[in-house]
Design an enzyme around this catalytic site. Sequence first.
Site: not given
Length: 168
Positions: A21, A147, A13
Site C-alpha cells: 500500500a 542509551h 496492484d
Amino acid sequence: YQTDVSSIYAIGDIIPTVQLAHAASGEGEIAVSHMAGKSVPPELDPTLIPSAVYTEPQVASFGYKLQEALDAGYKAEKGSFPYRGAGKAVAVEKSGGFVTVVRDSATGEILGASAAGAEATELIHELLLARRSELLTEDISEMVHAHPTLSEAVMEAARAAEGWAVHI
C-alpha cells in the site's frame, strides 16, 4: 506511471511493481506530480521501499539480502546484531530479535537491511534513510545513539558489518 494513453496513469496492484500500500501511495504521488508538470523520477526505486510485517515479532526489510547483492555483482558483506545486546530490549523483555545490514565492502554503501523483533518496522527507517541519503555504514556506526534504546541495535549492526560491534 503514465500509460500509452497520455491521460491515463496506473499505479498499485494493476502494474508490476512492489505490491504494498505504501508503494502504491508513493506511485500515486509521483503520478500526480507528473500530471502537475513537476519534475519527478519516472518510478520508485524498489530497493528503497520498506517491507513491514506486523506480527509478533515484527519483521522489516528493504533492498538487497546478502546473496542477492552478491548475485548482482557487489562485493557484499553483512553484519548482524542481536537485540539481547541492546539494553532497552533486555529492560522491556523483548530481547529476541536482530538487525542485519548488508553493505558493499569496497565502498561501505548500504545495500539493504532487515530487522526482526520489537519495533522492527520502526527501526528499519533509520537504515533506509541512510541508504536513500547515500550515507555509509560508517556514518551510522560513528553516530552516538541514546542509551538505552532499541536503535542502538541499528548502530551495532552497522558496526558489525564493518567488523567492530562493541556490545556483543
